[in-house]
Design a protein around this motif. Structure first.
Motif, PDB file in Angstrom:
ATOM      1  N   SER A 102      36.724  42.598  41.344  1.00 50.16           N
ATOM      2  CA  SER A 102      37.639  43.669  40.966  1.00 50.16           C
ATOM      3  C   SER A 102      38.013  44.496  42.200  1.00 50.16           C
ATOM      4  CB  SER A 102      36.996  44.510  39.862  1.00 50.16           C
ATOM      5  OG  SER A 102      37.933  45.341  39.229  1.00 50.16           O
ATOM      6  N   ASP A 126      38.420  38.000  40.375  1.00 50.88           N
ATOM      7  CA  ASP A 126      39.336  38.774  39.542  1.00 50.88           C
ATOM      8  C   ASP A 126      39.825  40.040  40.238  1.00 50.88           C
ATOM      9  OD1 ASP A 126      40.610  38.104  37.151  1.00 50.88           O
ATOM     10  OD2 ASP A 126      39.620  39.704  36.052  1.00 50.88           O
ATOM     11  N   ILE A 147      43.055  52.757  35.344  1.00 46.63           N
ATOM     12  CA  ILE A 147      41.649  52.770  34.897  1.00 46.63           C
ATOM     13  C   ILE A 147      41.361  54.001  34.053  1.00 46.63           C
ATOM     14  CG2 ILE A 147      40.721  51.338  36.760  1.00 46.63           C
ATOM     15  CD1 ILE A 147      39.853  53.996  38.131  1.00 46.63           C
ATOM     16  N   ALA A 173      34.554  43.845  25.805  1.00 45.90           N
ATOM     17  CA  ALA A 173      34.227  42.820  26.801  1.00 45.90           C
ATOM     18  C   ALA A 173      32.771  42.395  26.756  1.00 45.90           C
ATOM     19  CB  ALA A 173      34.570  43.334  28.203  1.00 45.90           C
ATOM     20  N   LEU A 239      40.432  43.161  30.793  1.00 43.51           N
ATOM     21  CA  LEU A 239      39.359  44.145  30.854  1.00 43.51           C
ATOM     22  C   LEU A 239      38.781  44.479  29.489  1.00 43.51           C
ATOM     23  CD1 LEU A 239      41.169  44.772  33.539  1.00 43.51           C
ATOM     24  CD2 LEU A 239      39.880  46.902  33.550  1.00 43.51           C
ATOM     25  N   LEU A 246      44.107  39.946  34.029  1.00 44.79           N
ATOM     26  CA  LEU A 246      44.772  40.626  35.134  1.00 44.79           C
ATOM     27  C   LEU A 246      45.784  39.712  35.808  1.00 44.79           C
ATOM     28  CD1 LEU A 246      41.917  42.598  36.928  1.00 44.79           C
ATOM     29  CD2 LEU A 246      43.650  43.488  35.373  1.00 44.79           C
ATOM     30  N   ASN A 271      36.127  37.119  30.483  1.00 47.18           N
ATOM     31  CA  ASN A 271      37.002  38.266  30.689  1.00 47.18           C
ATOM     32  C   ASN A 271      36.716  38.885  32.054  1.00 47.18           C
ATOM     33  OD1 ASN A 271      34.838  40.276  30.352  1.00 47.18           O
ATOM     34  ND2 ASN A 271      34.928  39.782  28.165  1.00 47.18           N
ATOM     35  N   HIS A 272      37.354  40.019  32.315  1.00 43.78           N
ATOM     36  CA  HIS A 272      37.249  40.636  33.638  1.00 43.78           C
ATOM     37  C   HIS A 272      35.808  40.948  34.025  1.00 43.78           C
ATOM     38  CE1 HIS A 272      38.426  43.062  37.084  1.00 43.78           C
ATOM     39  NE2 HIS A 272      37.707  44.075  36.612  1.00 43.78           N
ATOM     40  N   TYR A 273      34.961  41.226  33.041  1.00 49.54           N
ATOM     41  CA  TYR A 273      33.564  41.538  33.334  1.00 49.54           C
ATOM     42  C   TYR A 273      32.689  40.288  33.316  1.00 49.54           C
ATOM     43  CZ  TYR A 273      34.954  46.392  32.578  1.00 49.54           C
ATOM     44  OH  TYR A 273      35.568  47.619  32.670  1.00 49.54           O
TER      45      TYR A 273
END
Length: 307
Positions: A102, A126, A147, A173, A239, A246, A271-273
């Motif tokens: 990130s 990501d 954010i 997430a 996210l 993203l 996912n993003h995490y």
């Protein structure tokens, strides 16, 4: 949890805190791993476990977060890049591998450009490719748009650790199998203060500064100048675990990725995490790091690392 040790290294203004997961063998390659904008070093716990001691992994709490929250400003992506270089210097030896998730991916790209003597081509998770800021938004509006939910969390208080755990377990997430002891340790490292008014240890000023900095030209252009071949692992989902991540092929094309030396690889069903904390995502990140570590190199020199 894979055992780690806490270290501190000198940087501008004080000492940067970091976690080190040692390799099984002396002289093994070293990788530095950088976390996201409101995260901390333990976000790399699953990757460290899956590396299984084949390399030494060192993840700092970036300035303004975790055990590095006491470091003063100035904050910003360039400051984090220079801190990462100071960390690599303190660890000793030749160039080390570098990864970032990130916001940490933007830091990694800039660090690789600013400090090519310290780092090889980065592994970007990501992040790293950005888009110009909308000109009609103020700095506050811009950071809120990017954010906003994370910023809100920094102003919240929680009566105890269980309440903070419940807050995160309700996050889209981290539902279902996405939760793990490593995720729990990671989110608990973020919590500071005393009951009944515990809160995130991330400094709001640092997060605001870094968030706006992500749209600066030096930061946006860094990924186009990284030494190659570098790797981007991008998450299929977003996210909040939404279908749109993203990135996708069209967004990467708009960001100029096809004209760089960065190979883009989609990681499905994350996912993003969870591209970093989940079993599948962490496994691909670990594999990319193993492929990125420099071959050989003198690692006998030791820098100014303190326990």
């Amino acid at each position: 949890m894979t055992p780690y040790e806490e270290i501190r290294v000198p940087v501008a203004g004080g000492e940067l805190a970091a976690l080190r997961w040692p390799a099984r063998e002396p002289g093994a390659p070293v990788a530095v791993a950088l976390h996201g904008i409101t995260a901390n070093a333990l976000s790399w716990g699953a990757v460290a476990r899956l590396l299984d001691g084949r390399i030494t992994l060192v993840a700092p709490d970036l300035r303004g977060r975790g055990a590095s929250a006491g470091l003063p400003g100035p904050y910003g992506i360039a400051a984090h890049a220079d801190d990462a270089a100071a960390l690599a210097e303190a660890l000793g030896g030749e160039r080390v591998a570098l990864a970032g998730h990130s916001m940490g991916a933007f830091v990694a790209a800039l660090a690789a450009v600013r400090h090519p003597e310290r780092f090889g081509p980065p592994v970007l998770v990501d992040g790293g490719f950005g888009f110009p800021a909308p000109t009609h938004l103020s700095a506050d509006e811009l950071i809120t748009a990017v954010i906003g939910p994370a910023m809100d969390r920094l102003s919240m208080t929680f009566p105890d650790r269980d309440a903070y755990r419940s807050f995160w377990r309700a996050h889209p997430a981290f539902g279902g199998k996405a939760w793990s002891p490593e995720v729990d340790a990671y989110i608990q490292r973020d919590l500071t203060g005393e009951e009944p008014a515990m809160r995130s240890g991330c400094l709001l000023e640092a997060v605001r500064t870094d968030g706006v900095d992500l749209f600066q030209e030096e930061v946006l252009s860094a990924v186009h100048a990284v030494p190659g071949p570098a790797t981007l692992l991008w998450a299929q989902r977003g996210l909040m675990n939404e279908e749109q991540g993203l990135y996708d092929k069209s967004r990467l094309a708009a960001a100029g990725q096809p004209g760089t030396r960065v190979r883009a690889v989609r990681v499905d069903d994350v996912n993003h995490y969870t591209v970093l904390t989940g079993e599948k995502g962490a496994g691909q990140v670990a594999d990319a790091l193993l492929a990125a570590v420099p071959a050989g190199g003198d690692r006998s020199r030791r820098g100014a690392v303190t326990r």
